[in-house]
Motif scaffolding. Structure first.
Motif, short mmCIF file in Angstrom:
data_model
loop_
_atom_site.label_atom_id
_atom_site.label_comp_id
_atom_site.label_asym_id
_atom_site.label_seq_id
_atom_site.Cartn_x
_atom_site.Cartn_y
_atom_site.Cartn_z
N GLN A 1 -9.02 3.39 -9.82
CA GLN A 1 -7.72 2.80 -10.08
C GLN A 1 -7.55 2.48 -11.56
O GLN A 1 -6.45 2.61 -12.12
N TYR B 1 -6.56 5.61 -13.15
CA TYR B 1 -5.14 5.91 -12.89
C TYR B 1 -4.24 5.05 -13.77
O TYR B 1 -3.19 5.51 -14.25
N ARG C 1 -1.26 6.02 -16.65
CA ARG C 1 0.10 5.62 -16.29
C ARG C 1 1.15 6.07 -17.32
O ARG C 1 2.22 6.55 -16.97
N MET D 1 8.50 8.05 -6.94
CA MET D 1 7.93 7.24 -5.87
C MET D 1 8.97 6.95 -4.79
O MET D 1 10.18 6.93 -5.05
N GLN E 1 6.19 -1.92 -8.33
CA GLN E 1 5.27 -0.79 -8.38
C GLN E 1 5.83 0.40 -9.16
O GLN E 1 5.09 1.32 -9.50
N SER F 1 3.00 1.98 -11.30
CA SER F 1 2.50 3.31 -10.92
C SER F 1 2.72 4.35 -12.00
O SER F 1 2.05 5.38 -12.03
N PRO G 1 3.88 4.79 -3.92
CA PRO G 1 3.47 4.38 -5.28
C PRO G 1 1.98 4.54 -5.54
O PRO G 1 1.58 4.97 -6.62
N ALA G 2 1.14 4.23 -4.54
CA ALA G 2 -0.30 4.32 -4.72
C ALA G 2 -0.78 5.75 -4.93
O ALA G 2 -1.90 5.97 -5.40
#
Length: 756
Positions: free
Chosen positions: A428, A431, A435, A451, A461, A465, A706-707
């Motif tokens: 994460q 990620y 971004r 998203m 988010q 994200s 979003p994830a």
């Protein structure tokens, strides 16, 4: 033995007195078995408790060799005691030694006893032990004696559950109630959560077990039953239970349980034997659950959840508790465990304290699952028995990637998952570092990563994200979490909040998509349908109820004043539906213009390709709209005749098969030829390997949870897209029956070090 019904009541009164005394656990058990033996004029009374290693250990006895306590043991299924524990059913024998399951334990000295009555010690349908009485003479025990022993067993079950006996266990000999359990389910949302159980509908703990006045308790029971039946009738008329589309037969079975005379008779009998009304409900509920769990008919076993819900409702009626399930004090690492729950109920919990969600029921398209995905909660569904096996505060692990749940995990499992969580945290962080990096392939091809959203909780988010905008805003979620139709003012506030949060990034609003599996309990216009997915839903419903669409369009137009509005129609089947919807939109534009409202600077109308009929109208479609979005979830369902909510076939067909990818490529090519933007919204966009396939067949805009933006961007940045496109052309040209597209993609990723 005694020939009167007073025996059980006297026994319960003596037990109540013993429970109130300050006694050590072993002394309490010894006195309980002694009192039972005396009351029932039995020469032997023994208590066996089930350990986590599936052995039943003798914990107390009156009449057998006292030196065998904590030494004598039987495997689950071994002997009469083991048979009772395995079957969760009582055994009443006049000559126990002639029973084929009889097993002789020489250390106990029980060979001289013939008559035998054993009952399981049950809690929430789980067997925790076995309670036995024996006599030398050959005889069958009466029904009231069996009932009395079962009632005492319920009291002992509560002792076990409260942990009173933990001090009596030897190292490595933990009780079964605390054993580690691993359960399989279906992955509804990826991610891993470690935390502690919070039961959405906490098991009501009955502390007042013994009644002072049987007539008064009987009256309380009758009042509560009447109230329960009325509430069920009201629930059925409002179709609350049909929320997820169960057939009418199931609803009638629900009503049948509430009016079943056999159930009521057992409740009344337990009250007459000295229990309070709520203790009677708990006892009969546990007995019924144990019996139904051993039925071979899967339909009848599944109906157990209906019965459990009724019993819990009755308990709440008796104890004067409202249905509010929100825990007053939530642990900071709460993992919700529920049979099912509504979308609004999940949003009642503080998001910052939730680590995961476990559901016994629900389908991938359920409202609750949609919301869980929206807030990024690891979710596993179809986990049978999760509620009855769990206790508030139990350690639990939710593996949303593998569809597994580990309850009270062993230390090595917990350590392995802790490392997995740390590894995910490191990913994460990677990620997050990506971004602000442009979503461009390794060979310089730009891709729009958008998203999906649907609630105000999704909005933060967008920035977190790194998504380029909102490719699908599901406006129906606002309707699904409300108790009545949201007024135009409430809709306008939400839409303006969404546009403001987007801060100049594009937002595509899908008009309300209700019907099918998205039934609003307060919407009276819907009727039961045989095939709701193919029925009165989405654009069909809103064109038939134009007031719904007009109200929503008016709110969207006002919220978008001075900015661009992108509006998308769901489940379009023919071009005439777009024409009719555009007429309604134009009428609202004229109405607001007449009253000098601030209107959008531009209005773009799009349609979702979800129904296969549009595949033969692609040229007309591209001429009728400004943009197109492919709803891959529903399109795959309809093309492959695969109900995504049916767990037997939901995973049977692979959306990365050649026929479906050829179809998706056809839509992308039609958009390119007509110079109309085409976006794909759906689960395919949210997994790196399937997103890779979409990019390889021509999609340059995809919208996802979003994830998923981070993992997909990490894949994209290492992807030589032109080389992939050539590989996909070759693969899709091969015989579909022998081509494994997923294997081709994995091989390509391996060759080019692409993280998938």
């Amino acid at each position: 033995m005694r020939e009167t019904a007073a025996g059980p009541r006297i026994l319960l009164r003596r037990l109540r007195e013993m429970m109130a005394e300050a006694l050590e656990p072993q002394e309490r058990l010894d006195r309980i078995v002694r009192e039972i033996a005396q009351n029932m004029v039995a020469e032997v009374c023994s208590l066996y408790i089930l350990r986590a290693d599936s052995f039943l250990e003798l914990y107390a006895t009156e009449g057998l060799n006292p030196g065998s306590v904590h030494l004598a043991q039987l495997r689950l299924g071994q002997g009469l005691v083991g048979t009772i524990a395995a079957s969760a059913r009582a055994l009443n024998l006049s000559d126990a030694q002639k029973h084929p399951a009889f097993a002789y334990l020489p250390e106990t000295g029980e060979e001289i006893y013939h008559s035998f009555l054993g009952v399981p010690v049950l809690r929430a349908g789980r067997t925790l032990g076995v309670l036995v009485v024996q006599n030398r003479t050959k005889r069958h025990y009466r029904d009231d004696e069996v009932e009395a022993l079962e009632t005492v067993a319920m009291v002992i079950a509560e002792m076990i559950a409260t942990g009173d006996l933990a001090r009596l266990t030897r190292p490595g000999m933990e009780l079964d109630l605390r054993r580690s359990v691993s359960m399989e389910g279906l992955s509804f949302n990826e991610g891993v959560g470690l935390g502690h159980v919070v039961l959405h509908e906490p098991r009501i703990v009955v502390t007042n077990l013994f009644n002072e006045d049987s007539d008064q308790e009987m009256e309380r029971l009758e009042v509560a039953l009447s109230s329960l039946r009325l509430s069920i009738d009201d629930m059925l008329s409002r179709r609350d239970v049909a929320f997820e589309g169960e057939h009418r037969a199931v609803l009638e079975a629900y009503r049948m349980f509430a009016n079943d005379r056999g159930w009521v008779r057992r409740l009344e009998e337990a009250v007459r034997n000295g229990l309070t009304a709520e203790a009677a409900v708990e006892k009969v509920q546990s007995d019924m659950r144990a019996r139904m769990l051993h039925m071979t008919d899967p339909y009848l076993r599944e109906r157990m959840s209906d019965f459990d819900d009724l019993a819990n409702r009755l308990l709440r009626q008796l104890m004067g508790r409202g249905p509010d399930a929100l825990a007053e004090v939530l642990p900071k690492d709460a993992i919700l465990v529920a049979r099912n729950m509504g979308a609004a109920e999940l949003l009642d919990y503080p998001r910052q304290k939730l680590r995961g969600l476990v559901l016994e029921d629900a389908a991938p398209t359920s409202h609750i699952v949609i919301v869980a995905r929206a807030i990024g909660l690891p979710t596993v569904g179809q986990v049978k028995g999760a509620v009855s096996l769990s206790e508030n505060g139990d350690a639990i692990i939710v593996d949303g990637e593998e569809g597994q749940v580990h309850l009270r995990p062993q230390a090595d499992i917990e350590a392995a998952y802790s490392e997995k969580v740390r590894f995910r945290a490191r990913r994460q962080q990677l990620y997050r570092e990506l971004r602000d990096r442009p979503p461009v392939s390794k060979d310089g091809v730009a891709v729009e990563l958008l998203m999906n959203a649907g609630l105000a909780v999704d909005l933060p988010q967008l920035a977190q994200s790194g998504a380029a905008g909102i490719g699908l805003f599901r406006t129906e979620l606002q309707f699904m979490v409300a108790s009545t139709f949201p007024r135009v003012e409430a809709q306008e506030r939400l839409y303006r909040e969404v546009i403001d949060a987007a801060d100049g990034k594009p937002v595509t609003f899908r008009t309300i998509d209700i019907g099918g599996d998205k039934v609003l309990p307060y919407f009276k216009g819907a009727q039961q349908e045989e095939n709701p997915a193919l029925g009165w839903r989405a654009i069909r419903l809103t064109l038939d109820r134009p007031g719904l669409l007009r109200t929503q369009v008016r709110a969207l137009l006002k919220a978008s004043g001075g900015r661009e509005l992108k509006l998308m129609l769901p489940m379009v089947t023919e071009i005439s539906e777009i024409t009719r919807a555009r007429d309604i939109i134009d009428r609202e534009v004229r109405h607001l213009s007449r009253f000098a409202h601030h209107l959008p600077t531009s209005l773009k109308l799009g349609a979702m390709v979800e129904v296969p009929s549009l595949l033969w109208q692609l040229d007309e479609l591209m001429s009728a709209v400004d943009f197109v979005s492919v709803g891959s979830n529903d399109l795959f369902q309809f093309v492959m005749a695969t109900d995504r909510g049916n767990t037997r076939i939901a995973d049977r067909f692979d959306p990365l098969c050649a026929p479906f990818l050829r179809l998706l490529r056809q839509i992308a090519q039609a958009g390119k030829e007509a110079d109309k933007p085409v976006t794909l919204c759906g689960e395919l966009a949210g997994r790196p390997i399937s997103a890779m396939a979409l990019l390889g067949i021509g999609y340059r805009a995809i919208s996802m949870a979003p994830a998923s933006v981070g993992p997909v961007k990490a894949m994209l940045c290492e992807l030589p897209l032109e080389a992939l496109s050539e590989r996909m052309e070759i693969a899709l040209a091969k015989n579909a029956a022998t081509t494994d597209i997923r294997a081709e993609l994995r091989q390509f990723a391996s060759e080019h070090d692409i993280p998938i």
